[in-house]
Design a protein around this motif. Structure first.
Motif, PDB file in Angstrom:
ATOM      1  N   UNK A  35       0.941  -1.324  -0.002  1.00 24.36           N
ATOM      2  CA  UNK A  35       0.212  -0.165  -0.050  1.00 24.36           C
ATOM      3  C   UNK A  35       0.730   1.383  -0.205  1.00 24.36           C
ATOM      4  N   UNK A  36       1.851   1.113   1.011  1.00 24.86           N
ATOM      5  CA  UNK A  36       2.863   2.430   0.742  1.00 24.86           C
ATOM      6  C   UNK A  36       3.366   2.534  -0.512  1.00 24.86           C
ATOM      7  N   UNK A  37       3.783   1.481  -1.067  1.00 21.59           N
ATOM      8  CA  UNK A  37       4.736   1.628  -2.277  1.00 21.59           C
ATOM      9  C   UNK A  37       3.541   2.261  -3.367  1.00 21.59           C
ATOM     10  N   UNK A  38       2.170   1.623  -3.438  1.00 20.07           N
ATOM     11  CA  UNK A  38       1.286   2.310  -4.334  1.00 20.07           C
ATOM     12  C   UNK A  38       1.138   3.716  -4.086  1.00 20.07           C
ATOM     13  N   UNK A  39       0.941   4.091  -2.756  1.00 23.87           N
ATOM     14  CA  UNK A  39       0.638   5.540  -2.718  1.00 23.87           C
ATOM     15  C   UNK A  39       1.749   6.299  -2.928  1.00 23.87           C
ATOM     16  N   UNK A  40       3.029   6.059  -2.976  1.00 26.48           N
ATOM     17  CA  UNK A  40       4.089   6.449  -3.384  1.00 26.48           C
ATOM     18  C   UNK A  40       4.081   6.683  -4.924  1.00 26.48           C
ATOM     19  N   UNK A  41       3.762   5.782  -5.615  1.00 25.09           N
ATOM     20  CA  UNK A  41       3.741   5.616  -7.125  1.00 25.09           C
ATOM     21  C   UNK A  41       2.628   6.684  -7.386  1.00 25.09           C
ATOM     22  N   UNK A  42       1.321   6.577  -6.773  1.00 31.84           N
ATOM     23  CA  UNK A  42       0.331   7.563  -7.267  1.00 31.84           C
ATOM     24  C   UNK A  42       0.805   8.875  -6.933  1.00 31.84           C
ATOM     25  N   UNK A  95     -10.761  15.240 -17.581  1.00 28.44           N
ATOM     26  CA  UNK A  95     -11.451  14.315 -17.109  1.00 28.44           C
ATOM     27  C   UNK A  95     -10.501  13.255 -16.454  1.00 28.44           C
ATOM     28  N   UNK A  96      -9.384  12.989 -16.909  1.00 28.58           N
ATOM     29  CA  UNK A  96      -8.128  12.211 -16.288  1.00 28.58           C
ATOM     30  C   UNK A  96      -7.604  12.955 -15.068  1.00 28.58           C
ATOM     31  N   UNK A  97      -7.725  14.330 -15.080  1.00 26.61           N
ATOM     32  CA  UNK A  97      -7.231  14.912 -13.792  1.00 26.61           C
ATOM     33  C   UNK A  97      -8.251  14.607 -12.597  1.00 26.61           C
ATOM     34  N   UNK A  98      -9.638  14.586 -12.883  1.00 22.42           N
ATOM     35  CA  UNK A  98     -10.889  14.519 -11.890  1.00 22.42           C
ATOM     36  C   UNK A  98     -10.667  13.086 -11.600  1.00 22.42           C
ATOM     37  N   UNK A  99     -10.154  12.068 -12.312  1.00 20.84           N
ATOM     38  CA  UNK A  99     -10.014  10.532 -11.612  1.00 20.84           C
ATOM     39  C   UNK A  99      -8.888  10.385 -10.812  1.00 20.84           C
ATOM     40  N   UNK A 100      -7.890  11.179 -11.071  1.00 21.18           N
ATOM     41  CA  UNK A 100      -6.591  10.951 -10.389  1.00 21.18           C
ATOM     42  C   UNK A 100      -6.409  11.886  -9.034  1.00 21.18           C
ATOM     43  N   UNK A 101      -7.116  13.148  -8.975  1.00 22.25           N
ATOM     44  CA  UNK A 101      -6.769  13.817  -7.888  1.00 22.25           C
ATOM     45  C   UNK A 101      -8.037  14.213  -7.172  1.00 22.25           C
TER      46      UNK A 101
END
Length: 303
Positions: free
Chosen positions: A244-251, A282-288
């Motif tokens: 999870x920590x690795x995934x958060x860092x990648x995100x 649209x991409x930013x709304x999904x990511x942020x």
């Protein structure tokens, strides 16, 4: 005139100048410490370590490394300049006095390696005829002293495998009588020793996971301090948290890249990865998150 002659004799000066005992000097030399002023010339320094034929040397039967790994790489490194760090050895007689009845294990060799078994194997593979040695029979006064010398040297090597290191420490505990005494002998803390010994309390399959590096040693040392029935669940939970920590860092890294300023001119239509502004939004709304979007809008607003 020397400083001693200029100052004259004194009990304090004479006490400081007293030589080490032979046993203290031998252990200091084994640890790489200087025990006397170095008055040798540069040419003497080059040839000061005696050299022995590799066929005269037997590997230590009590070597803490259960398997000698990366011998090919060691041999490659020795081909150019040979062995730089001398091997620590004792004579055949001294070894057999400490470990009688082990003639078959060392064969006809005249010397036994206390520290440097991997270097010896690499030297043989590289086709070297001779290697430098540090010869000191006081390291084999008895079986405990010989074992302590070999294990201490092995633990001080940073590339010792975690489980081999733990087994070496356990044998040192048997020699010294307690973990605290081992910590003092190695110049480490008691928790340092405890954490490494915890690997020996892992279940066999978790020890295998440590060996094949699918279970990080940092996690394994914590898990090994738990009761056996709790170890698998704790290891799985620890790995989930790490993932999870690795995934958060990648995100977070992707988000930072997504909001970076485009290199194109402001007068040109804004595009990213071949998409127009609508697709990018649209991409930013999904990511942020909404808060991140508000921050982004504030950053992009004209000033």
């Amino acid at each position: 005139m020397s400083k001693a002659d200029a100052l004259g004799g004194s009990s304090t000066f004479d006490a400081v100048a007293q030589p080490m005992s032979s046993r203290a000097a031998s252990f200091a030399a084994f640890a790489g410490q200087s025990t006397a002023p170095d008055t040798s010339t540069p040419s003497e320094k080059v040839t000061r370590s005696p050299r022995l034929n590799v066929e005269e040397l037997a590997p230590n039967p009590y070597n803490p490394r259960e398997t000698l790994k990366a011998i090919e790489e060691m041999a490659d490194s020795l081909t150019g300049r040979g062995v730089i760090q001398p091997l620590t050895v004792v004579t055949r007689q001294a070894f057999l006095k400490a470990h009688p009845g082990h003639e078959a294990q060392i064969g006809p060799a005249a010397y036994v390696v206390v520290d440097g078994n991997r270097r010896l194997a690499g030297a043989k593979l590289a086709g070297l005829d001779e290697v430098p040695v540090h010869l000191d029979d006081t390291l084999a006064d008895d079986a405990d002293t010989l074992l302590e010398s070999a294990l201490t040297a092995a633990v001080q090597h940073e590339n010792l495998d975690p489980l081999d290191e733990a087994k070496a420490l356990q044998r040192l505990v048997e020699v010294h009588g307690s973990q605290r005494a081992v910590a003092r002998a190695l110049g480490k803390s008691s928790p340092w020793v405890t954490q490494r010994l915890a690997l020996l309390k892992l279940t066999p399959d978790l020890q295998t996971a440590v060996e094949d590096k699918s279970l990080p040693v940092e996690v394994a040392r914590r898990v090994g301090q738990l009761p056996t029935q709790q170890q698998h669940a704790a290891a799985e939970e620890a790995m989930r948290e790490r993932n999870k920590a690795r995934s958060r860092k990648q995100a977070e890294s992707k988000s930072a890249n997504a909001v970076s300023t485009p290199s194109s001119s402001r007068n040109e239509p804004l595009r990213a990865e071949g998409r127009d502004v609508t697709e990018l939004a649209a991409s930013l709304r999904q990511r942020l998150t909404p808060e991140q979007l508000d921050d982004l809008v504030a950053l992009l607003a004209p000033r």
